[in-house]
Design a protein around this motif. Sequence first.
Motif, PDB file in Angstrom:
ATOM      1  N   UNK A  33      -6.877  22.906   5.117  1.00 32.64           N
ATOM      2  CA  UNK A  33      -8.142  22.242   5.436  1.00 32.64           C
ATOM      3  C   UNK A  33      -7.870  20.789   5.826  1.00 32.64           C
ATOM      4  N   UNK A  34      -8.115  20.458   7.072  1.00 40.31           N
ATOM      5  CA  UNK A  34      -7.836  19.109   7.565  1.00 40.31           C
ATOM      6  C   UNK A  34      -8.614  18.063   6.771  1.00 40.31           C
ATOM      7  N   UNK A  35      -9.869  18.374   6.427  1.00 35.36           N
ATOM      8  CA  UNK A  35     -10.720  17.415   5.740  1.00 35.36           C
ATOM      9  C   UNK A  35     -10.183  17.047   4.359  1.00 35.36           C
ATOM     10  N   UNK A  36      -9.302  17.874   3.804  1.00 36.09           N
ATOM     11  CA  UNK A  36      -8.768  17.576   2.477  1.00 36.09           C
ATOM     12  C   UNK A  36      -7.611  16.581   2.546  1.00 36.09           C
ATOM     13  N   UNK A  37      -6.604  16.884   3.344  1.00 30.21           N
ATOM     14  CA  UNK A  37      -5.423  16.009   3.353  1.00 30.21           C
ATOM     15  C   UNK A  37      -5.558  14.848   4.333  1.00 30.21           C
ATOM     16  N   UNK A  38      -6.520  14.925   5.251  1.00 26.60           N
ATOM     17  CA  UNK A  38      -6.626  13.937   6.326  1.00 26.60           C
ATOM     18  C   UNK A  38      -7.873  13.067   6.190  1.00 26.60           C
ATOM     19  N   UNK A  39      -8.582  13.188   5.085  1.00 32.10           N
ATOM     20  CA  UNK A  39      -9.871  12.498   4.931  1.00 32.10           C
ATOM     21  C   UNK A  39      -9.744  10.986   5.059  1.00 32.10           C
ATOM     22  N   UNK A  40      -8.706  10.401   4.448  1.00 37.02           N
ATOM     23  CA  UNK A  40      -8.538   8.941   4.513  1.00 37.02           C
ATOM     24  C   UNK A  40      -8.331   8.468   5.946  1.00 37.02           C
ATOM     25  N   UNK A  41      -7.612   9.254   6.719  1.00 39.04           N
ATOM     26  CA  UNK A  41      -7.359   8.895   8.114  1.00 39.04           C
ATOM     27  C   UNK A  41      -8.660   8.967   8.922  1.00 39.04           C
ATOM     28  N   UNK A  42      -9.428  10.033   8.717  1.00 38.71           N
ATOM     29  CA  UNK A  42     -10.687  10.201   9.451  1.00 38.71           C
ATOM     30  C   UNK A  42     -11.643   9.057   9.169  1.00 38.71           C
TER      31      UNK A  42
ATOM     32  N   UNK B 201     -14.140   3.224  10.411  1.00 42.77           N
ATOM     33  CA  UNK B 201     -14.535   2.034   9.653  1.00 42.77           C
ATOM     34  C   UNK B 201     -13.604   0.865   9.894  1.00 42.77           C
ATOM     35  N   UNK B 202     -12.327   1.178  10.188  1.00 39.84           N
ATOM     36  CA  UNK B 202     -11.341   0.113  10.329  1.00 39.84           C
ATOM     37  C   UNK B 202     -10.879  -0.425   8.994  1.00 39.84           C
ATOM     38  N   UNK B 203     -11.374   0.143   7.888  1.00 34.81           N
ATOM     39  CA  UNK B 203     -10.976  -0.306   6.555  1.00 34.81           C
ATOM     40  C   UNK B 203      -9.555   0.146   6.245  1.00 34.81           C
ATOM     41  N   UNK B 204      -8.986  -0.466   5.231  1.00 37.26           N
ATOM     42  CA  UNK B 204      -7.660  -0.076   4.781  1.00 37.26           C
ATOM     43  C   UNK B 204      -7.733   1.175   3.921  1.00 37.26           C
ATOM     44  N   UNK B 205      -6.676   1.947   3.950  1.00 33.50           N
ATOM     45  CA  UNK B 205      -6.539   3.088   3.049  1.00 33.50           C
ATOM     46  C   UNK B 205      -5.885   2.577   1.770  1.00 33.50           C
ATOM     47  N   UNK B 206      -6.557   2.635   0.623  1.00 34.40           N
ATOM     48  CA  UNK B 206      -5.928   2.166  -0.621  1.00 34.40           C
ATOM     49  C   UNK B 206      -4.789   3.094  -1.035  1.00 34.40           C
ATOM     50  N   UNK B 207      -3.680   2.513  -1.456  1.00 31.82           N
ATOM     51  CA  UNK B 207      -2.514   3.304  -1.857  1.00 31.82           C
ATOM     52  C   UNK B 207      -2.214   3.201  -3.346  1.00 31.82           C
ATOM     53  N   UNK B 208      -2.238   1.983  -3.885  1.00 28.76           N
ATOM     54  CA  UNK B 208      -1.914   1.820  -5.312  1.00 28.76           C
ATOM     55  C   UNK B 208      -2.417   0.458  -5.798  1.00 28.76           C
ATOM     56  N   UNK B 209      -2.329   0.273  -7.116  1.00 25.52           N
ATOM     57  CA  UNK B 209      -2.678  -1.012  -7.738  1.00 25.52           C
ATOM     58  C   UNK B 209      -1.508  -1.542  -8.555  1.00 25.52           C
ATOM     59  N   UNK B 210      -0.322  -1.183  -8.141  1.00 24.82           N
ATOM     60  CA  UNK B 210       0.881  -1.576  -8.873  1.00 24.82           C
ATOM     61  C   UNK B 210       1.174  -3.055  -8.637  1.00 24.82           C
ATOM     62  N   UNK B 211       1.343  -3.800  -9.705  1.00 20.29           N
ATOM     63  CA  UNK B 211       1.668  -5.224  -9.593  1.00 20.29           C
ATOM     64  C   UNK B 211       3.183  -5.393  -9.698  1.00 20.29           C
ATOM     65  N   UNK B 212       3.841  -5.077  -8.630  1.00 19.26           N
ATOM     66  CA  UNK B 212       5.296  -5.163  -8.577  1.00 19.26           C
ATOM     67  C   UNK B 212       5.669  -5.673  -7.195  1.00 19.26           C
ATOM     68  N   UNK B 213       6.053  -6.934  -7.107  1.00 20.92           N
ATOM     69  CA  UNK B 213       6.305  -7.561  -5.810  1.00 20.92           C
ATOM     70  C   UNK B 213       7.515  -6.975  -5.080  1.00 20.92           C
ATOM     71  N   UNK B 214       8.352  -6.270  -5.824  1.00 23.67           N
ATOM     72  CA  UNK B 214       9.528  -5.688  -5.176  1.00 23.67           C
ATOM     73  C   UNK B 214       9.195  -4.420  -4.394  1.00 23.67           C
ATOM     74  N   UNK B 215       7.981  -3.905  -4.577  1.00 22.13           N
ATOM     75  CA  UNK B 215       7.585  -2.707  -3.841  1.00 22.13           C
ATOM     76  C   UNK B 215       7.472  -3.010  -2.350  1.00 22.13           C
TER      77      UNK B 215
END
Length: 681
Positions: A433-442, A447-461
């Motif tokens: 189902x495209x709508x499941x794995x591709x929803x953030x891209x769609x 919207x032009x908004x960013x896709x959130x990935x994580x909230x890890x506070x690690x500058x080495x990432x």
Amino acid sequence: MIYIRNIFKQDMVGGKQVAFTKEPSNVFFKFNYNTPDPDRQITFEFKVQDPNSPFISKSGRKIATRLYANPETEARIDGELKQFLRDELNWGLNDIVVFKYKKDDLFEFDFIPKSSNSYNSYKEILKNNNHELIINETDSAIQNSTAEEKSFIDSKKIREFVFSVFKFVHNEFGDEFLIEKSAIAKRKLSDINYEAFIFPDYFKTQPILGSFTDKQSENSLKTSNTLRFFAENLEILDQKYIYFSTQWGFPEFQNSISFIAFNQFILDYSNKKYKIEYDDKSESYKLVLNNESKVITPIDFNLESFQAKTKEAGLIFAPQLIQRFIASLCTKPFVICSGLSGSGKTKLAQAFSQWITSDKSQYLIIPVGADWTNREPLLGYPNALDKEEYVSPENGVLDLMIRAKNEYEIYLADDSKIPKPYFLILDEMNLSHVERYFADFLSTMESGDKIPLHKIENESLIVPSAIKLPKNLFIVGTVNIDETTYMFSPKVLDRANTIEFRLTEKDLEDFIASEIKLDMDILTAQGANMGQSFMSMALLETDKNLKTVEDDLKLFFSELKKSGAEFGYRTASEIGRLMYMLEELGEAGENLLDLAIMQKLLPKLHGSRNKLTKVLPVLGGFCLTDKSNIKEEYLDKYLSNNLSEAELKSDINVKYKISFEKICRMYKNAVENGFASYAEA
């Protein structure tokens, strides 16, 4: 004793004979050397005198070789070549000439004067001998030979390779660069405090070197049973106990941003002398000389050039199909290729990506899995067991996105630096189902908004906390329809240009008649010098461009509305942009709106026989000049197989030929099967 015999064939203005002194040699080879004068080509052929020589070609065995000569050695070069070297290149005492094997009978010619940064490296490679011999047992080995480039380090193991490269470059260039580029931070490894040498220009806050007060063992350099630093003490940077990081073991390292960062680190550390690369054939990592003096000179995008290359590579595509594909990419960087299985959907996307990009880091072909139920196969996930780690997908999709984003951000800061194009090809996109794995891209496409990935506070990432879809990332999805796949929802189709791939009798005839073997390698980087021009088209802002087709669009809108398939502002705007791009690529007249109807309006149309047999005849009528007898003269005849596609294309009453032929097919499917959709098996 083996001797070079004499020089053989040539094709030169004036037909002068070239001479080559008979001097001892332990090789035979043949090469073509093209002078800067396009009318003058010299062909040399060297043969072995000794019939018992192990270097004579037997049973298809061939030899690739490297030869250098300078004015003081026995291997002298006389005649036209000597004149060219001395008079035009100012060839002097101990300057090096290298003939590098490329393919078949073609040798590349390099001139390395003593003043060149590469001189000492070549001198080391050649070890003051006249020749270095490399024997390859098969034709394929010859054609893919890397004899032109010595690899100083060659390894299949990522961590060991990176460590060896660092030591190799440090041995030659010392501490100065490391001192200049490093920053020191206090870190802790288990309960041991240490000073981390980080290189923020390349690896953000990832520690590359660790300096400890006391000598460490392999066990003390581990956390969670993972070795964090190699146990070998480097004793560099005036540190008593300093160790190199092991944190390089990313899957598909060659496709990762860490690979690119480490390569740039080595290029800068070695003053552009060395670079790292990945060899697909041997599946190994290599440290080689950076001899890339070639500068790509941008030229205007040329559609015919790509069409010609596809034919040369053994691919058969209608010129209009190629035109539609490229225009669709420039209209919006999301294209869906649907149609007959095996009709070239993936191959066209691969061919264009391979042709327009300069290397493999700019495109990926990813087979979609039937088990893709969320975004993790594309975007990865935070590691639940290690709160400071983000797990990128092994297929390299996120790394590709980050590379494209970094390139695009340079353009945003300076719009004179046109970004390179990047391509993500999702093969069999509707296996899940495209709508499941591709929803953030769609969502972010509009919207032009960013896709959130994580909230890890690690500058080495290296992975950012969120990412936008950069405008230089083009996504192409291929679609097949059968019992194992899923249909697209209107919101997916609304965001894409959908291109249908079909074969005609002429296509099949051309395929059968063609004697050309498929060779995708022919396409590699052949259009890279048009990449900037292609991106300029894709980034160009255009007007709505709809005034000339306003009446027809209103007719289609009103009729589609009756069946719940009307279009919105986005589709109308993209129709205008698509027509503009098609015109830029040579299309004209009624074909412009015809292709726009086919790609932007008809894909959303699907349903039962009762629904479609009402709307399709009306839509078909809009495609005709005289629609009075559409059912009797067209739809019924097509239904009974008494009207061919060729007849429709030659009918002057049909304005929008491609769209009308599709409407006829959908009408036939609806009547015969009780249901029809744009996508067909």
